[in-house]
Structures are given as structure tokens and as C-alpha cells.
Design a protein around this motif. Structure first.
Motif, PDB file in Angstrom:
ATOM      1  N   ALA A  25     -99.481 -42.015 -67.004  1.00 46.53           N
ATOM      2  CA  ALA A  25     -99.955 -42.853 -68.109  1.00 46.53           C
ATOM      3  C   ALA A  25     -99.845 -42.084 -69.415  1.00 46.53           C
ATOM      4  CB  ALA A  25    -101.402 -43.282 -67.879  1.00 46.53           C
ATOM      5  N   PRO A  44     -96.537 -47.111 -67.637  1.00 44.26           N
ATOM      6  CA  PRO A  44     -97.140 -48.385 -67.265  1.00 44.26           C
ATOM      7  C   PRO A  44     -98.411 -48.697 -68.044  1.00 44.26           C
ATOM      8  CG  PRO A  44     -97.600 -46.749 -65.589  1.00 44.26           C
ATOM      9  CD  PRO A  44     -96.660 -46.105 -66.580  1.00 44.26           C
ATOM     10  N   ASP A  45     -99.113 -47.649 -68.484  1.00 41.70           N
ATOM     11  CA  ASP A  45    -100.397 -47.800 -69.146  1.00 41.70           C
ATOM     12  C   ASP A  45    -100.503 -46.808 -70.295  1.00 41.70           C
ATOM     13  OD1 ASP A  45    -101.257 -47.750 -65.903  1.00 41.70           O
ATOM     14  OD2 ASP A  45    -101.896 -49.501 -67.060  1.00 41.70           O
ATOM     15  N   ARG A  93    -107.960 -48.892 -72.135  1.00 41.63           N
ATOM     16  CA  ARG A  93    -106.629 -48.901 -71.529  1.00 41.63           C
ATOM     17  C   ARG A  93    -105.902 -50.183 -71.924  1.00 41.63           C
ATOM     18  NH1 ARG A  93    -105.329 -50.209 -65.338  1.00 41.63           N
ATOM     19  NH2 ARG A  93    -105.063 -52.217 -66.268  1.00 41.63           N
ATOM     20  N   GLN A 134    -102.291 -52.183 -70.542  1.00 39.13           N
ATOM     21  CA  GLN A 134    -101.112 -52.231 -69.683  1.00 39.13           C
ATOM     22  C   GLN A 134     -99.930 -52.534 -70.578  1.00 39.13           C
ATOM     23  OE1 GLN A 134    -102.516 -55.130 -66.732  1.00 39.13           O
ATOM     24  NE2 GLN A 134    -102.446 -53.443 -65.263  1.00 39.13           N
ATOM     25  N   SER A 178     -96.682 -53.417 -69.818  1.00 42.57           N
ATOM     26  CA  SER A 178     -95.710 -54.469 -69.525  1.00 42.57           C
ATOM     27  C   SER A 178     -96.065 -55.696 -70.339  1.00 42.57           C
ATOM     28  CB  SER A 178     -95.700 -54.802 -68.038  1.00 42.57           C
ATOM     29  OG  SER A 178     -96.967 -55.257 -67.627  1.00 42.57           O
ATOM     30  N   TYR A 229     -96.160 -55.806 -73.583  1.00 37.48           N
ATOM     31  CA  TYR A 229     -96.859 -55.445 -74.812  1.00 37.48           C
ATOM     32  C   TYR A 229     -96.163 -56.024 -76.033  1.00 37.48           C
ATOM     33  CZ  TYR A 229     -97.793 -52.676 -78.941  1.00 37.48           C
ATOM     34  OH  TYR A 229     -98.064 -52.299 -80.231  1.00 37.48           O
TER      35      TYR A 229
END
Length: 166
Positions: free
Chosen positions: A78, A113-114, A156, A158, A160, A162
Motif C-alpha cells: 500500500a 491497491p490502497d 484509507r 481504495q 481502483s 479513483y
């Protein structure tokens, strides 16, 4: 990152984001103390992390002088925003958003991913900025900021799908 696109057609760039060099670290350390007081990163910590950490140090210049910085890293799992600050006299000009755009673009480029961060629970301006980028509350870290004993909110997003919040 390229100069500010909002400067207008033919206008001189308002700001530029660049990698910080070793010569910039004393300035950053001074700003840490100025803005964060007792919980500031020490000059020694900054120098050690810069030399040996898996982090990237970025600065934002306005009219040729540094006015802010961010520090972030990727551990293969991450992306983590470790620090983001704009000097008080330069706030309100979109420089924090520019640093966040830079951070998010790098995270997406790396395929993370994050993205994660911690922020003081009472920092309403930063909380609003991070939420505008899709960051969500995960948990509280009690007494995270020392020596004040101030709690931090872990956030956080995610990555994907964005899309920038601005």
C-alpha cells in the motif's frame, strides 16, 4: 508534476512540485518545528529517513521558494502518506491539493491497491482535504502523536476507480 495548470493561458506558473534534495532538508526540519511543535519530525529523523528510507520527499515551490512538502512511500502493498504540510502564509491557494494530486498520481502509477495515512483527529482542514480524495475513516490510533498524546485517525482509500475530488 508540471507547473500549475490554473495559472491561465500564457501566465507564468504559480507553483512547481519537485523532488527535495539533501540541501532542502534543513528547511523542511525548520518548518516541521514551526508547524508541528513538539511532535515535529526531528532533523535527524528526516536526514536518516531521506538517506535510508523507502520514501520519496517532494516539495512545492511558489514563486521560486519552497512553501510545502510531502513524504510518502510504497512498501509493495500500500502507498502511505507520511507527511504533508504547507507553510501557514501559503495556505488557501490549492497547494495541499497539488501535493495530494502528486501523491495520488504516483500511487496509481505504481499500481498500489490502497493509499493510507494518519491525521490528527482535530485537524479539520486536513480531514476535509483527505475526504475530498475519497479517504475513509478506518480506526483511531490512541495517543499516536507524541509527546502531546493526541489521537490519530487512520484513513484509507481504495485506488481502483479513483477520480480526483477536485
Amino acid at each position: 508534476m508540471t507547473p500549475a495548470e490554473g495559472a491561465g493561458a500564457g501566465a507564468a506558473p504559480a507553483w512547481v512540485i519537485r523532488d527535495l534534495g539533501r540541501a532542502d532538508l534543513p528547511w523542511m526540519a525548520a518548518q516541521e518545528v514551526r508547524m508541528f511543535g513538539a511532535s515535529a519530525w526531528s532533523r535527524e529523523l528526516i536526514q536518516h529517513d531521506y538517506l535510508y528510507g523507502l520514501t520519496r520527499y517532494r516539495g512545492i515551490e511558489l514563486d521560486g521558494g519552497l512553501v510545502g512538502y510531502s513524504v510518502y512511500g510504497y512498501d509493495g502493498d500500500a502507498f502511505h502518506l507520511l507527511n504533508l504540510a504547507v507553510v501557514p502564509e501559503a495556505r488557501g491557494r490549492g497547494l495541499g491539493r497539488a501535493l495530494m494530486d502528486d501523491f495520488m498520481a504516483e500511487a496509481r502509477h505504481e499500481g498500489a491497491p490502497d493509499a493510507w495515512l494518519e491525521v490528527a483527529v482535530d485537524n479539520e482542514i486536513a480531514l476535509a482535504l483527505y475526504r475530498a480524495y475519497g479517504f475513509e475513516d478506518v480506526r483511531i490510533r490512541r495517543k499516536y502523536y507524541q509527546p502531546e498524546g493526541l489521537d490519530a485517525l487512520v484513513m484509507r482509500v481504495q485506488l481502483s476507480g479513483y477520480e480526483p475530488g477536485f
